[in-house]
Design a protein around this motif. Sequence first.
Motif, short mmCIF file in Angstrom:
data_model
loop_
_atom_site.label_atom_id
_atom_site.label_comp_id
_atom_site.label_asym_id
_atom_site.label_seq_id
_atom_site.Cartn_x
_atom_site.Cartn_y
_atom_site.Cartn_z
N HIS A 115 0.86 -1.19 0.00
CA HIS A 115 0.00 0.00 0.00
C HIS A 115 0.89 1.23 0.00
O HIS A 115 1.23 1.76 1.06
CB HIS A 115 -0.93 0.01 1.22
N PRO A 116 1.28 1.70 -1.17
CA PRO A 116 2.20 2.86 -1.27
C PRO A 116 1.51 4.17 -0.91
O PRO A 116 1.13 4.95 -1.79
CB PRO A 116 2.62 2.82 -2.74
N PHE A 166 -7.14 2.03 10.27
CA PHE A 166 -7.34 1.78 8.84
C PHE A 166 -6.76 0.46 8.36
O PHE A 166 -6.47 0.30 7.19
CB PHE A 166 -6.72 2.94 8.04
N GLY A 167 -6.64 -0.51 9.24
CA GLY A 167 -6.08 -1.79 8.85
C GLY A 167 -7.01 -2.63 7.99
O GLY A 167 -6.56 -3.50 7.25
N GLY A 168 -8.30 -2.41 8.11
CA GLY A 168 -9.26 -3.17 7.31
C GLY A 168 -9.59 -4.52 7.94
O GLY A 168 -9.31 -4.78 9.12
N GLN A 186 -10.56 1.42 6.13
CA GLN A 186 -9.75 0.45 5.42
C GLN A 186 -8.62 1.23 4.75
O GLN A 186 -8.68 2.46 4.65
CB GLN A 186 -10.59 -0.28 4.37
N PRO A 187 -7.55 0.56 4.34
CA PRO A 187 -6.41 1.31 3.79
C PRO A 187 -6.78 2.25 2.65
O PRO A 187 -6.27 3.37 2.57
CB PRO A 187 -5.47 0.18 3.31
N GLU A 188 -7.70 1.83 1.80
CA GLU A 188 -8.07 2.63 0.64
C GLU A 188 -8.88 3.87 1.02
O GLU A 188 -9.11 4.75 0.18
CB GLU A 188 -8.88 1.79 -0.35
N SER A 189 -9.32 3.94 2.27
CA SER A 189 -10.14 5.07 2.72
C SER A 189 -9.31 6.27 3.16
O SER A 189 -9.86 7.38 3.30
CB SER A 189 -11.04 4.64 3.88
N ILE A 190 -8.02 6.07 3.38
CA ILE A 190 -7.22 7.13 3.99
C ILE A 190 -7.19 8.38 3.11
O ILE A 190 -7.51 9.48 3.57
CB ILE A 190 -5.79 6.64 4.27
N LEU A 237 -16.31 4.35 -2.53
CA LEU A 237 -15.31 4.57 -1.50
C LEU A 237 -15.34 6.01 -1.00
O LEU A 237 -15.13 6.28 0.19
CB LEU A 237 -13.92 4.24 -2.03
N ILE A 238 -15.62 6.94 -1.89
CA ILE A 238 -15.68 8.36 -1.50
C ILE A 238 -16.83 8.61 -0.55
O ILE A 238 -16.69 9.31 0.46
CB ILE A 238 -15.81 9.25 -2.75
N ILE A 239 -17.97 8.03 -0.83
CA ILE A 239 -19.16 8.35 -0.04
C ILE A 239 -19.45 7.31 1.04
O ILE A 239 -20.29 7.51 1.90
CB ILE A 239 -20.38 8.51 -0.97
N GLY A 240 -18.73 6.18 1.00
CA GLY A 240 -18.88 5.19 2.06
C GLY A 240 -20.08 4.28 1.93
O GLY A 240 -20.59 3.78 2.94
N LEU A 241 -20.54 4.05 0.71
CA LEU A 241 -21.63 3.11 0.45
C LEU A 241 -21.08 1.89 -0.29
O LEU A 241 -20.11 1.99 -1.03
CB LEU A 241 -22.73 3.76 -0.40
N SER A 242 -21.73 0.75 -0.10
CA SER A 242 -21.35 -0.42 -0.87
C SER A 242 -21.78 -0.22 -2.32
O SER A 242 -22.66 0.60 -2.62
CB SER A 242 -22.03 -1.67 -0.30
N GLU A 243 -21.16 -0.96 -3.23
CA GLU A 243 -21.55 -0.88 -4.63
C GLU A 243 -23.02 -1.23 -4.81
O GLU A 243 -23.73 -0.61 -5.60
CB GLU A 243 -20.68 -1.81 -5.48
#
Length: 340
Positions: A115-116, A166-168, A186-190, A237-243
């Motif tokens: 996760h860069p 944010f470990g997920g 989760q990591p992608e949320s940071i 991911l931006i709004i925090g809803l599932s697909e």
Amino acid sequence: MKLSQLLFIVLISSLAGMVGCNPLTEKGPDVSQIQADVTIQHLEDELFASKSVQDVQNFLAKYPFLTKVYFTDTPSGESSPSDSLLASHLYENIRNNSLQGFKQQLDSIFSEKTHPLEEELEKAFKHVKYYYPDFKVPKVATIVTGFMGNDLFVSDSLIIIGLDYFGGERVQYRPQVYTYQLRRYQPESIVPSLLFFLSDRYNRITPDDRTLLADMVGYGKSFEFVKHMAPQTPDSLIIGLSEQNLTRTYNSQTELWAFFVENKLLYETSDLKKQKYVGERPLTPEIGPEVPGSIGRWIGWRIVNKYMAKNPDVTLPELMKTADARKILQESGYKGQIDD
């Protein structure tokens, strides 16, 4: 047919893939020549190397911003703890074998290979500088404390990321929040979370406009800001809803908009009533059993999105400067319609 029933219907099967609510291309502008160097200070390594309470006190003295802005509560509930009390609690935590194992998990997740984070932040900050050339890259630090500090601290000059939040799903411990809120940890949320907070610097509002519409559009502008700064980030991911939730909501927006209009909610000023539609909740039962919480934020983003689509000459900085929520709604032409 009631709206609660309509929410189960996929209006047109071909629309299932049209969950994104932003016409901005995923590629975004060319920012390759923009300098926005990020060097992350991994304070967790130095903290966990401490061999005594005094070492932790020295650590806190070396980084006084931690006590000032990051540690707002101790496990005992005391606000603004003294350095000695804070150091004692921190040392107790870092000596815990389970927390040490937890940190090792986080080290693995947030390695440059898996996760860069620096690279993602640089990309995002390059976009910020593209739209706002005067933007100065803030100092960025990470830390792991066993959830003693906040998840994030964001200011013009400093960002602190509590990696333990944010470990997920793969890590040993998760933050103590409601299940529906874990999606944002989760990591992608940071990066999108940081950008959302950063948008406050540029998001102009009308202070005396206390309407629900103003709140909705305000959130919508912030989400639009995030999308411009991280154009490859999924809307979910931006709004925090599932697909799944995002697809169902997108396909039901005509009925959702009708609910807001028919119940005269757009110009509601009661904080109690407004929070039902923009506050943190798992669902919005006032509309239907499957309507996600904070639905007003999503509709606000749709309004802003349609405004930008109808006014292609409006730049992002111009949007963020536009404080008049009624103007944005009127010029958006949004009435709950699905994109062509």
